[in-house]
Design an enzyme around this catalytic site. Sequence first.
Site, PDB file in Angstrom:
ATOM      1  N   GLU A   1     -11.024   4.678  -6.436  1.00 57.03           N
ATOM      2  CA  GLU A   1     -11.261   5.580  -5.304  1.00 57.03           C
ATOM      3  C   GLU A   1     -10.844   6.994  -5.675  1.00 57.03           C
ATOM      4  O   GLU A   1      -9.691   7.199  -6.046  1.00 57.03           O
ATOM      5  CB  GLU A   1     -10.490   5.084  -4.085  1.00 57.03           C
ATOM      6  CG  GLU A   1     -11.008   3.722  -3.611  1.00 57.03           C
ATOM      7  CD  GLU A   1     -10.250   3.157  -2.409  1.00 57.03           C
ATOM      8  OE1 GLU A   1      -9.275   3.775  -1.959  1.00 57.03           O
ATOM      9  OE2 GLU A   1     -10.629   2.089  -1.928  1.00 57.03           O
TER      10      GLU A   1
ATOM     11  N   ARG B   1      -9.501  -4.459   0.316  1.00 59.91           N
ATOM     12  CA  ARG B   1      -9.264  -3.789  -0.959  1.00 59.91           C
ATOM     13  C   ARG B   1     -10.478  -3.967  -1.854  1.00 59.91           C
ATOM     14  O   ARG B   1     -11.080  -5.056  -1.890  1.00 59.91           O
ATOM     15  CB  ARG B   1      -8.045  -4.389  -1.681  1.00 59.91           C
ATOM     16  CG  ARG B   1      -6.720  -3.868  -1.183  1.00 59.91           C
ATOM     17  CD  ARG B   1      -6.562  -2.370  -1.496  1.00 59.91           C
ATOM     18  NE  ARG B   1      -5.325  -1.801  -0.992  1.00 59.91           N
ATOM     19  CZ  ARG B   1      -5.176  -1.252   0.222  1.00 59.91           C
ATOM     20  NH1 ARG B   1      -6.190  -1.190   1.062  1.00 59.91           N
ATOM     21  NH2 ARG B   1      -4.006  -0.734   0.584  1.00 59.91           N
TER      22      ARG B   1
ATOM     23  N   HIS C   1     -12.516   4.891   2.420  1.00 60.24           N
ATOM     24  CA  HIS C   1     -11.196   4.320   2.740  1.00 60.24           C
ATOM     25  C   HIS C   1     -10.623   4.951   4.017  1.00 60.24           C
ATOM     26  O   HIS C   1      -9.559   5.570   4.014  1.00 60.24           O
ATOM     27  CB  HIS C   1     -10.216   4.514   1.574  1.00 60.24           C
ATOM     28  CG  HIS C   1      -9.068   3.530   1.602  1.00 60.24           C
ATOM     29  ND1 HIS C   1      -8.443   3.080   0.461  1.00 60.24           N
ATOM     30  CD2 HIS C   1      -8.425   2.911   2.626  1.00 60.24           C
ATOM     31  CE1 HIS C   1      -7.475   2.233   0.788  1.00 60.24           C
ATOM     32  NE2 HIS C   1      -7.438   2.131   2.108  1.00 60.24           N
TER      33      HIS C   1
HETATM   34  N1  LIG Z   1      -8.948  -0.073   4.624  1.00 51.45           N
HETATM   35  C1  LIG Z   1      -7.798   0.255   5.133  1.00 51.45           C
HETATM   36  O1  LIG Z   1      -7.526   1.413   5.399  1.00 51.45           O
HETATM   37  C2  LIG Z   1      -6.773  -0.813   5.414  1.00 51.45           C
HETATM   38  C3  LIG Z   1      -5.897  -0.666   6.485  1.00 51.45           C
HETATM   39  C4  LIG Z   1      -4.957  -1.672   6.723  1.00 51.45           C
HETATM   40  C5  LIG Z   1      -4.902  -2.779   5.897  1.00 51.45           C
HETATM   41  N2  LIG Z   1      -5.746  -2.860   4.839  1.00 51.45           N
HETATM   42  C6  LIG Z   1      -5.718  -4.013   3.947  1.00 51.45           C
HETATM   43  O2  LIG Z   1      -6.074  -5.159   4.682  1.00 51.45           O
HETATM   44  C7  LIG Z   1      -5.540  -6.307   4.065  1.00 51.45           C
HETATM   45  C8  LIG Z   1      -4.929  -7.212   5.117  1.00 51.45           C
HETATM   46  O3  LIG Z   1      -3.851  -6.592   5.751  1.00 51.45           O
HETATM   47  P1  LIG Z   1      -2.951  -7.412   6.795  1.00 51.45           P
HETATM   48  O4  LIG Z   1      -1.977  -6.443   7.347  1.00 51.45           O
HETATM   49  O5  LIG Z   1      -3.790  -8.169   7.713  1.00 51.45           O
HETATM   50  O6  LIG Z   1      -2.231  -8.403   5.801  1.00 51.45           O
HETATM   51  P2  LIG Z   1      -1.517  -9.778   6.192  1.00 51.45           P
HETATM   52  O7  LIG Z   1      -0.548 -10.044   5.124  1.00 51.45           O
HETATM   53  O8  LIG Z   1      -1.037  -9.761   7.602  1.00 51.45           O
HETATM   54  O9  LIG Z   1      -2.686 -10.847   6.100  1.00 51.45           O
HETATM   55  C9  LIG Z   1      -3.238 -11.270   4.885  1.00 51.45           C
HETATM   56  C10 LIG Z   1      -3.706 -12.695   5.090  1.00 51.45           C
HETATM   57  O10 LIG Z   1      -4.416 -13.087   3.907  1.00 51.45           O
HETATM   58  C11 LIG Z   1      -4.137 -14.455   3.707  1.00 51.45           C
HETATM   59  N3  LIG Z   1      -4.444 -14.823   2.328  1.00 51.45           N
HETATM   60  C12 LIG Z   1      -3.748 -14.533   1.207  1.00 51.45           C
HETATM   61  N4  LIG Z   1      -4.377 -15.063   0.138  1.00 51.45           N
HETATM   62  C13 LIG Z   1      -5.483 -15.697   0.591  1.00 51.45           C
HETATM   63  C14 LIG Z   1      -6.526 -16.422  -0.032  1.00 51.45           C
HETATM   64  N5  LIG Z   1      -6.568 -16.598  -1.348  1.00 51.45           N
HETATM   65  N6  LIG Z   1      -7.503 -16.929   0.748  1.00 51.45           N
HETATM   66  C15 LIG Z   1      -7.490 -16.753   2.080  1.00 51.45           C
HETATM   67  N7  LIG Z   1      -6.510 -16.077   2.733  1.00 51.45           N
HETATM   68  C16 LIG Z   1      -5.523 -15.554   1.996  1.00 51.45           C
HETATM   69  C17 LIG Z   1      -2.689 -14.594   4.071  1.00 51.45           C
HETATM   70  O11 LIG Z   1      -2.334 -15.918   4.378  1.00 51.45           O
HETATM   71  C18 LIG Z   1      -2.580 -13.683   5.291  1.00 51.45           C
HETATM   72  O12 LIG Z   1      -2.758 -14.411   6.481  1.00 51.45           O
HETATM   73  C19 LIG Z   1      -4.579  -5.778   3.017  1.00 51.45           C
HETATM   74  O13 LIG Z   1      -5.219  -5.772   1.765  1.00 51.45           O
HETATM   75  C20 LIG Z   1      -4.350  -4.347   3.428  1.00 51.45           C
HETATM   76  O14 LIG Z   1      -3.968  -3.550   2.350  1.00 51.45           O
HETATM   77  C21 LIG Z   1      -6.690  -1.914   4.596  1.00 51.45           C
HETATM   78  O1  LIG Z   2      -3.138  -0.516   3.048  1.00 53.47           O
HETATM   79  C1  LIG Z   2      -3.285   0.326   3.926  1.00 53.47           C
HETATM   80  O2  LIG Z   2      -2.398   0.592   4.753  1.00 53.47           O
HETATM   81  C2  LIG Z   2      -4.577   1.024   4.043  1.00 53.47           C
HETATM   82  O3  LIG Z   2      -5.364   0.772   2.953  1.00 53.47           O
HETATM   83  C3  LIG Z   2      -4.477   2.476   4.363  1.00 53.47           C
HETATM   84  O4  LIG Z   2      -4.454   3.306   3.234  1.00 53.47           O
HETATM   85  P1  LIG Z   2      -4.261   4.888   3.435  1.00 53.47           P
HETATM   86  O5  LIG Z   2      -2.878   5.103   3.935  1.00 53.47           O
HETATM   87  O6  LIG Z   2      -4.460   5.508   2.099  1.00 53.47           O
HETATM   88  O7  LIG Z   2      -5.274   5.331   4.436  1.00 53.47           O
END
Ligand SMILES: NC(=O)c1ccc[n+]([C@@H]2O[C@H](COP(=O)([O-])OP(=O)(O)OC[C@H]3O[C@@H](n4cnc5c(N)ncnc54)[C@H](O)[C@@H]3O)[C@@H](O)[C@H]2O)c1
Ligand SMILES: O=C(O)[C@H](O)COP(=O)(O)O
Length: 607
Positions: free
Chosen positions: A284, A255, A306
């Site tokens: 964004e 994020r 993104h």
């Molecule tokens: N760019 C994209 O399109 C996209 C796609 C999928 C997920 N994401 C993002 O990726 C991130 C992770 O997703 P996920 O499914 O792995 O989440 P998740 O909840 O499985 O994992 C998050 C991890 O972060 C850890 N955490 C929380 N606070 C922390 C801190 N202060 N220091 C260190 N670790 C900490 C938690 O313990 C957990 O293990 C989310 O922000 C999600 O929105 C982005």
């Molecule tokens: O948190 C998520 O699942 C990702 O950031 C994906 O976002 P999007 O659905 O807008 O691609």
Amino acid sequence: MAPSAITEMSADTSHILGPAVSDNRPRILVPEKVSAEGLALLRELYDVDTRTGLTADELIQIIPAYQGLIVRSETKVTAAVLAAGQKLRVVARAGVGVDNIDVSAATANGIIVVNSPSGNIVAAAEHTVALLLAVARNVGRADATLKAGLWERSKLVGVEVGRKTLGIIGLGKVGMKVARMAIGLGMRVVALDPYASADMAKGAGVTLVASLADLLPQVDFLTIHTPLLASTLNLLSEPELKRMKKTARVLNVARGGVYNEDALLKALDEGWIAGAGLDVFTAEPPAPDSAAARLAAHPKVVSTPHLGASTVEAQENVSMDVCTQVLEILRGGLPTAAVNAPLILPEEYRRLQPFVRLIERMGGLYTQHFASGRSAGMIGGRRFELVYRGELASVSNTRPLFAALVKGLVSSISDAGGRDVNIVNAALIARERGIAIDEKHVRDDTASGTYASLVTLRSSLSVDDSSSNNNNEQIIEGYVSGNAVFISKLDRFEAHFQPEGTLLVLHNYDQPGKIGNVGTALGRHGINITYMQVAGLNQEARKLADAAVVDGPVLEGEGEGNGNSTPTNHPAKEALMILRVDGDVTKDVLEDLGQSEGILHVSLVRL
Ligand SMILES: NC(=O)c1ccc[n+]([C@@H]2O[C@H](COP(=O)([O-])OP(=O)(O)OC[C@H]3O[C@@H](n4cnc5c(N)ncnc54)[C@H](O)[C@@H]3O)[C@@H](O)[C@H]2O)c1
Ligand SMILES: O=C(O)[C@H](O)COP(=O)(O)O
């Protein structure tokens, strides 16, 4: 379609209302591009309006017509949107992050927020690796310069990732996947996550460290995979970036905001680090001239808009995940990944589902049978006890069952803006209505008899209202057989009927001729009987009745029926007639039935 919502709108907003629909099917709004696979499931039962490009104001204007809202990361589901969505029952996030949804406001409004916790993790992890390699090998700049007609091989010498150290902050679902992929590329992986399982990390070949100070100086690449929280906002600012190797490169597919964008810009400009791969930004698309925009355009940055979850496969996964949940919620079922409600594991969900239906119907039967024609507010101020016997007694997460009871009790008397009770707001609604509910698990019990599980609903006046003289206890008992639900006890009567459809429950003296009279009365009104059962007194009540020779039975509700027919000096034998009927049961019909000889009380129950 909600006609009122349409007519209330001004003419100049009608262009955003979407196509006119011809019936009253619930509507679901999809203001972003969501994969068609899941939406097809919903289209069978609901009107699904895909309306991309809505402004925040337009969303607020049209949301009152919708029961469901499915979004990705672009739509801001604010408290104002949720307040305007008077009919909204579910907001689904076709993805992981719910930071664009005001989850607290949704909870306060009883709206379930669901997401797809794992549908796009492979896509996000692969995108992270794509950026890792692109940053290491200057793929972005190489592509841009070549397209611009330049051949700059000597300026685009990269670094290898094999045998280098990757630091991961946040070893959750995406972080762990990235770790495994990086190890596959020959990298050493160290991670910081105070909540990660040490065993899992060890099993995956990841070394956990305790602090940023331990992590930052040793990494060649750094990637963050935490949610955006108060504790992760600006997690990497100037001091942290200064601790890193000058050759280090950083990645962000989580994020915007976990790296302070001004600090990152400075770190790249001043050479504290060597490069960055960024998929996400604080705004964004980034506002022109903002730090985010300058980062996206920076020569040392490979940037993507993104795209972490933007694969065909991930979009199909998340769409199916959330649409299945929306379907279930709008049908009155339980979600599998609710963000603002306790997690129901799929197997637990399958096990509880028939009991949710049973208990909701027991609640509906209670309110409509016991409270009908009697004092208003019959459920408020009462204390209910739900007793789970047999196999059900071992279920620890009974929140769905609790919610089902509240929903059943209030649904026939509630106009709560059309909003249903659910696991999110059940306790709040019960409190507001003065309903106290205790739950009891009876494990070693023979009372469940032939049923694998038996549910008893007992009601009495709460202690606070003991001044009233109406402290009678009422009981409904039920069980599940196969997938069907049955009532086995209604007060002092042993029954065996399915609580569904339009039911007439008649309390009468157990004497010949009653069934005929009732049939004739219903026939006069053109009402068809599709099912009928006579429920006799249970053993205990029968013993009492046989022992008692009275001047007519002392019955709750006596006098509401045809009192002239009360026999004297006979054992007080009573029964319940339970009829399932087709047709319009009006007040006249009920009055007519009430006048039939020997009928003591009539209730109309719609389930
Ligand atoms: N760019 C994209 O399109 C996209 C796609 C999928 C997920 N994401 C993002 O990726 C991130 C992770 O997703 P996920 O499914 O792995 O989440 P998740 O909840 O499985 O994992 C998050 C991890 O972060 C850890 N955490 C929380 N606070 C922390 C801190 N202060 N220091 C260190 N670790 C900490 C938690 O313990 C957990 O293990 C989310 O922000 C999600 O929105 C982005
Ligand atoms: O948190 C998520 O699942 C990702 O950031 C994906 O976002 P999007 O659905 O807008 O691609």
